[in-house]
Design a protein around this motif. Structure first.
Motif, short mmCIF file in Angstrom:
data_model
loop_
_atom_site.label_atom_id
_atom_site.label_comp_id
_atom_site.label_asym_id
_atom_site.label_seq_id
_atom_site.Cartn_x
_atom_site.Cartn_y
_atom_site.Cartn_z
N ASN A 104 0.98 -1.05 -0.11
CA ASN A 104 0.05 -0.20 0.05
C ASN A 104 0.99 1.27 -0.13
O ASN A 104 1.83 1.22 1.04
N LEU B 66 0.45 4.04 1.23
CA LEU B 66 0.58 4.69 2.40
C LEU B 66 1.28 3.89 3.50
O LEU B 66 1.52 4.58 4.50
N SER C 10 4.45 2.73 5.74
CA SER C 10 5.72 3.33 6.02
C SER C 10 6.82 1.91 5.87
O SER C 10 8.24 2.14 6.10
N LYS D 115 9.77 7.30 0.40
CA LYS D 115 8.25 7.21 0.55
C LYS D 115 7.56 7.28 -1.06
O LYS D 115 8.26 8.09 -1.67
#
Length: 284
Positions: free
Chosen positions: A142, A144, A146, A282
């Motif tokens: 995903n 999002l 981390s 990221k």
């Protein structure tokens, strides 16, 4: 020369059922050699004694099993050198014998001889041709998240028999290269010469941090792809099986790992090496 270390495995034996602990130590304990020479690097060797089943294992007891005054000689068939012992906290036990002049080369064969209080250990190994890492990728389930996994890509040479091991090291978090979980690869199982393999982060045995098989945003990851012979592959497969079976991976009490050492236990291995780094980021 930058030296890269791998994690030491101390090999235990099961072979005595005597009641007297002192007698058991005398009967069961053997010399364990954990050594390697990588392409482009010098030799690294750690010596210890095997620990019998039922004994206490902690930081202090491990120190009792190291060898301070062994003579360790490595030869490339033409030249020989006696390795120099030095203390290094990144090893268990924290004493490593290191070479200076003989540097590993692909295709060359290297012999080792260890002499200690009347005992002699011998072995030979050859450094296979290295296989270069083509690409590393950081992938998340995903965007999002981390955390994620690193994938390594390389080309397995066609019509050649190869055995591989993948290791990783996170800069600033791990002092040594750690074998990846399920990171021992036999090319008999490849469906294509174009290999794309998910790296499951291995167990760093010398830390108390909780084990996590993934990597995190911001990690600077070094990935090492080793080529090795069948003897080394069999040794690391046994080590991996100890972890998979839920046993203690650093001190397997029920079995001895496969060994190519004459006169003792352990492994003397030559490795072809390719190392590539990756900065995880990221996803935008």
């Amino acid at each position: 020369m930058k030296t890269n270390y791998s994690v030491l495995i101390l090999v235990f034996l099961l072979g005595c059922t005597t009641v007297d602990y002192k007698e058991e130590v005398e009967v069961v304990s053997k010399i364990v050699l954990q050594g390697y020479i990588e392409e482009g690097d010098v030799s690294h060797v750690v010596l210890s004694t095997s620990v019998p089943i039922g004994s206490t294992v902690d930081t202090l007891s491990i120190l009792k099993h190291l060898f301070l005054f062994a003579k360790v000689t490595v030869s490339d068939g033409t030249n020989s050198e006696v390795l120099i012992p030095q203390f290094d906290k990144n090893w268990i036990p924290p004493l490593i014998y290191t070479g200076k002049t003989i540097v590993g080369k692909s295709g060359n064969t290297y012999s080792i001889k260890v002499e200690y209080v009347g005992s002699v250990l011998k072995s030979t190994t050859t450094i296979p041709k290295s296989v270069p890492i083509r690409e590393l990728n950081y992938v998340k389930n995903n965007p999002l998240d981390s955390t994620g996994y690193v994938f390594v890509k390389f080309d397995d040479p066609v019509n050649e028999k190869n055995h591989y091991q993948i290791l990783t090291k996170v800069d600033g978090k791990e002092p040594v290269y750690v074998p990846a979980f399920y990171g021992n690869l036999n090319d008999d199982n490849f469906s294509s010469s174009d290999v794309n393999f998910q790296i499951n982060r291995g167990v760093l045995l010398i830390t108390s941090n909780q084990f996590k098989p993934y990597f995190s945003d911001g990690d600077f990851v070094f990935v090492k792809l080793r080529t090795m012979d069948k003897a080394a592959f069999d040794f690391w497969n046994d080590y991996q099986n100890e972890i998979v079976n839920g046993l203690n991976p650093i001190f397997p009490a029920n079995t001895s790992l496969k060994s190519n050492i004459i006169g003792g236990l352990g492994i003397w291995a030559g490795y072809g090496v390719s190392v590539v780094s990756l900065q995880t980021r990221k996803q935008e």
